[in-house]
Design an enzyme around this catalytic site. Structure first.
Site, PDB file in Angstrom:
ATOM      1  N   LYS A 114       0.692  -1.339  -0.013  1.00  0.00           N
ATOM      2  CA  LYS A 114       0.035   0.045   0.125  1.00  0.00           C
ATOM      3  C   LYS A 114       0.808   1.215   0.055  1.00  0.00           C
ATOM      4  O   LYS A 114       0.504   2.418  -0.460  1.00  0.00           O
ATOM      5  CB  LYS A 114      -0.853   0.041   1.280  1.00  0.00           C
ATOM      6  CG  LYS A 114      -2.093  -0.970   0.941  1.00  0.00           C
ATOM      7  CD  LYS A 114      -3.300  -0.595   1.845  1.00  0.00           C
ATOM      8  CE  LYS A 114      -4.451  -1.565   1.415  1.00  0.00           C
ATOM      9  NZ  LYS A 114      -5.320  -1.992   2.414  1.00  0.00           N
ATOM     10  N   LYS A 197      -4.570  -8.763  -7.622  1.00  0.00           N
ATOM     11  CA  LYS A 197      -5.835  -9.257  -7.096  1.00  0.00           C
ATOM     12  C   LYS A 197      -6.992  -8.041  -7.423  1.00  0.00           C
ATOM     13  O   LYS A 197      -6.895  -6.836  -7.316  1.00  0.00           O
ATOM     14  CB  LYS A 197      -5.665  -9.503  -5.701  1.00  0.00           C
ATOM     15  CG  LYS A 197      -5.926  -8.258  -4.690  1.00  0.00           C
ATOM     16  CD  LYS A 197      -5.799  -8.546  -3.247  1.00  0.00           C
ATOM     17  CE  LYS A 197      -5.700  -7.218  -2.520  1.00  0.00           C
ATOM     18  NZ  LYS A 197      -5.770  -7.252  -1.159  1.00  0.00           N
ATOM     19  N   LYS A 200     -11.036  -3.024  -4.427  1.00  0.00           N
ATOM     20  CA  LYS A 200     -11.750  -1.792  -4.362  1.00  0.00           C
ATOM     21  C   LYS A 200     -10.901  -0.815  -4.744  1.00  0.00           C
ATOM     22  O   LYS A 200     -11.423   0.279  -5.085  1.00  0.00           O
ATOM     23  CB  LYS A 200     -12.227  -1.659  -2.924  1.00  0.00           C
ATOM     24  CG  LYS A 200     -13.204  -2.685  -2.195  1.00  0.00           C
ATOM     25  CD  LYS A 200     -13.315  -2.127  -1.044  1.00  0.00           C
ATOM     26  CE  LYS A 200     -13.791  -3.407  -0.094  1.00  0.00           C
ATOM     27  NZ  LYS A 200     -13.136  -3.539   1.188  1.00  0.00           N
TER      28      LYS A 200
HETATM   29  P1  TYM Z   1     -11.080  -6.089   3.037  1.00  0.00           P
HETATM   30  O1  TYM Z   1     -12.106  -5.205   3.279  1.00  0.00           O
HETATM   31  O2  TYM Z   1      -9.785  -5.663   2.204  1.00  0.00           O
HETATM   32  O3  TYM Z   1     -11.435  -7.441   2.125  1.00  0.00           O
HETATM   33  C1  TYM Z   1     -13.003  -8.157   2.931  1.00  0.00           C
HETATM   34  C2  TYM Z   1     -12.786  -9.674   2.586  1.00  0.00           C
HETATM   35  O4  TYM Z   1     -12.627  -9.788   1.324  1.00  0.00           O
HETATM   36  C3  TYM Z   1     -11.503 -10.540   0.907  1.00  0.00           C
HETATM   37  N1  TYM Z   1     -10.889  -9.962  -0.173  1.00  0.00           N
HETATM   38  C4  TYM Z   1     -10.545 -11.245  -1.254  1.00  0.00           C
HETATM   39  N2  TYM Z   1     -10.702 -12.422  -1.510  1.00  0.00           N
HETATM   40  C5  TYM Z   1     -10.614 -12.918  -2.370  1.00  0.00           C
HETATM   41  N3  TYM Z   1      -9.953 -12.243  -3.771  1.00  0.00           N
HETATM   42  C6  TYM Z   1     -10.137 -11.043  -3.718  1.00  0.00           C
HETATM   43  N4  TYM Z   1      -9.503 -10.314  -4.705  1.00  0.00           N
HETATM   44  C7  TYM Z   1     -10.170 -10.376  -2.673  1.00  0.00           C
HETATM   45  N5  TYM Z   1     -10.195  -9.112  -1.974  1.00  0.00           N
HETATM   46  C8  TYM Z   1     -10.954  -9.080  -0.848  1.00  0.00           C
HETATM   47  C9  TYM Z   1     -10.558 -10.282   2.002  1.00  0.00           C
HETATM   48  O5  TYM Z   1      -9.452 -11.583   2.276  1.00  0.00           O
HETATM   49  C10 TYM Z   1     -11.394 -10.052   3.284  1.00  0.00           C
HETATM   50  O6  TYM Z   1     -11.479 -11.593   3.984  1.00  0.00           O
HETATM   51  N6  TYM Z   1      -8.163  -6.351   7.058  1.00  0.00           N
HETATM   52  C11 TYM Z   1      -9.565  -6.629   6.377  1.00  0.00           C
HETATM   53  C12 TYM Z   1     -10.698  -6.145   7.130  1.00  0.00           C
HETATM   54  C13 TYM Z   1     -10.557  -6.825   8.703  1.00  0.00           C
HETATM   55  C14 TYM Z   1     -10.694  -8.018   9.323  1.00  0.00           C
HETATM   56  C15 TYM Z   1     -10.757  -7.744  10.709  1.00  0.00           C
HETATM   57  C16 TYM Z   1     -10.855  -9.139   8.785  1.00  0.00           C
HETATM   58  C17 TYM Z   1     -10.368  -5.844   9.975  1.00  0.00           C
HETATM   59  N7  TYM Z   1     -10.475  -6.436  11.124  1.00  0.00           N
HETATM   60  C18 TYM Z   1     -10.632  -8.969  11.563  1.00  0.00           C
HETATM   61  C19 TYM Z   1     -10.933 -10.598   9.597  1.00  0.00           C
HETATM   62  C20 TYM Z   1     -10.803 -10.117  11.181  1.00  0.00           C
HETATM   63  C21 TYM Z   1      -9.663  -6.189   5.093  1.00  0.00           C
HETATM   64  O7  TYM Z   1      -9.321  -4.839   4.753  1.00  0.00           O
HETATM   65  O8  TYM Z   1     -10.517  -6.821   4.220  1.00  0.00           O
END
Ligand code: TYM
Length: 334
Positions: A114, A197, A200
Site C-alpha cells: 500500500k 488481485k 476496491k
Molecule cells: P477487505 O475489506 O480488504 O476485504 C474483505 C474480505 O474480502 C477478502 N478479499 C478477497 N478475497 C479473494 N479475492 C480478492 N480479490 C479479495 N479481495 C478481498 C479479504 O481477504 C477479506 O476477507 N483487514 C481486512 C478487514 C478486517 C478484518 C478484521 C478481517 C479488519 N479487521 C478482523 C478479519 C478479521 C480487510 O481490509 O478486508
C-alpha cells in the site's frame, strides 16, 4: 466456536470479497450450531487509513451493511455491527500496541504494497492497522476467522500478539484464531490483469465486478476482460502460465459449484468468444437477487442504523469481559 470477520466499508462489495470471504461468512452462519456465535463487522475504524469525507463515510457504512445483509448475513442470527460503535476495539488495540513489535509490522506485505515507495508519507494508522485487526479478533476470543488469502499474514500476526501477551503477563486470556480460507476462490484476480488481485482501490472499475453492477455492466465487463488468444485447455493443468484464463475459469467453477477441471472439460478447444457469455450469464444470475435485495434495503437508512446499533450493543457486551481481563492482566485499573 466463535466465528468473526470484518470488511472495510470503502467502495463497493466486489466479487473478490464475495467469493473470497462473504460467501463463507454466510455458509458458516447458516451451518452454525446452537453453541456457536458469528460476529461480522464493518471495519470503519480501519477505513480511516483512506481519506474520506464525513458524508461519504456515513454512506459507505450503510452501503456495506446493506450489501452484507443482501448477500445473506442475517442480523437476527449473526451479530452485525460497525467497529466505531464498539470502543473495545480501539481500547484493546492500544493495549496490544505494547505487545506488538515494530519488526513484526515491518514484515506486513499489505503495508508494503500500500505505501509503495512513500513509506515516510504513510499514516501511522496504516502501519498499526494489523494491531487493530488483532484487537478485533482477540477481543471476542474468535476461534474461526473466514477471510481471503490476502489476510493470512494479518491472522498470523494476531496469533503472535496473542501468544506474546499471554506469555508476558502469565495469563491464558487470548484464544489463538484459525483463518478459514476457501480452497477455490481465496484470491480472485483483476479482470484487467490476472496477476493483480481484484480490489476496491483499483482506479479502473472495469477491473472488478461489483455486487451492485447491473446485468449489462456485468456482461460488458466480462466481455472486455483481458484474456489470451489460445483456446481453453481440456484440464486445469493447461491453464498454467495463463493468469487471466485461470482466473476466469476459477470464477466460473466457484459460482457453478464445480471444479476448474470440469469447466475446462466443458469448454475444451473453444475460445473465449464461447466461454465469456456463459460466464457472464452465471454471474448475472448469481448477483441479480443480491443486487435487488441491496436496492431495497438501501432505501431505509433508519432500519440499517438500527441493525448496526443493536449489533453493537451485543458486540460490546461480548467483548467486555476480555477487555476487562486485559486491563487487569496489565495492572491497569479502570
Ligand atoms: P477487505 O475489506 O480488504 O476485504 C474483505 C474480505 O474480502 C477478502 N478479499 C478477497 N478475497 C479473494 N479475492 C480478492 N480479490 C479479495 N479481495 C478481498 C479479504 O481477504 C477479506 O476477507 N483487514 C481486512 C478487514 C478486517 C478484518 C478484521 C478481517 C479488519 N479487521 C478482523 C478479519 C478479521 C480487510 O481490509 O478486508
Amino acid at each position: 466456536m466463535r466465528v468473526l470477520s470484518g470488511i472495510q466499508p470503502t467502495g463497493n462489495l466486489h466479487l473478490g470479497n464475495y467469493l473470497g470471504a462473504i460467501r463463507n461468512w454466510v455458509r458458516m452462519q447458516d451451518e452454525m450450531d446452537s453453541g456457536s456465535q458469528c460476529f461480522f463487522f464493518l471495519a470503519d475504524m480501519h477505513s480511516i487509513t483512506v481519506h474520506e469525507g464525513r458524508e461519504q463515510r456515513i454512506r459507505n457504512v450503510r452501503d456495506m451493511a446493506a450489501a452484507l445483509v443482501a448477500a445473506g448475513i442475517d442480523p437476527d442470527r449473526s451479530v452485525l455491527f460497525n467497529q466505531a460503535r464498539v470502543p473495545a476495539h480501539a481500547e484493546l488495540c492500544w493495549l496490544l500496541n505494547g505487545t506488538a513489535r515494530i519488526g513484526w509490522l515491518n514484515r506486513m506485505t499489505q503495508f508494503k504494497d500500500k505505501v509503495g515507495k512513500d513509506r515516510e508519507g504513510a499514516s501511522i494508522g496504516l502501519f498499526v492497522y494489523p494491531v487493530l485487526q488483532a484487537a478485533d479478533i482477540l477481543a471476542y476470543n474468535a476461534t474461526h476467522v473466514p477471510v481471503g488469502e490476502d489476510q493470512k499474514q494479518h491472522l498470523e500476526l494476531a496469533r503472535d500478539i496473542a501468544t506474546k501477551f499471554n506469555t508476558d503477563f502469565g495469563v491464558e486470556l487470548f484464544t489463538l484464531p484459525d483463518p478459514i480460507i476457501p480452497k477455490e476462490s481465496a484470491r480472485i484476480m483483476s479482470l484487467r490483469d490476472g496477476t493483480a488481485k481484484m480490489s476496491k482501490s483499483d482506479p479502473s472499475d472495469m477491473s472488478r465486478i461489483n455486487l451492485t453492477d447491473e446485468d449489462d455492466a456485468i456482461m460488458q465487463k466480462v466481455k472486455k476482460a483481458k484474456t489470451d488468444p489460445e483456446p481453453l485447455p481440456d484440464n486445469a493443468a493447461g491453464l498454467a502460465g495463463r493468469p487471466e484464463a485461470n482466473n476466469l475459469v476459477g470464477i466460473y467453477a466457484t459460482l457453478a459449484g464445480t471444479t476448474a477441471d470440469a469447466i475446462c472439460a466443458e469448454f475444451a478447444g473453444k475460445g473465449f468468444g464461447a466461454f465469456k457469455p456463459a460466464l457472464g450469464e452465471v454471474l448475472v444470475e448469481t448477483l441479480r437477487p443480491i443486487r435487488s435485495r441491496f436496492m431495497e434495503l438501501r432505501t431505509d437508512d433508519a432500519a440499517l442504523d438500527a441493525i448496526l446499533e443493536k449489533g453493537a450493543a451485543k458486540a460490546a457486551a461480548a467483548a467486555e469481559p476480555t477487555l476487562r481481563a486485559a486491563y487487569d492482566a496489565m495492572g491497569l485499573m479502570r
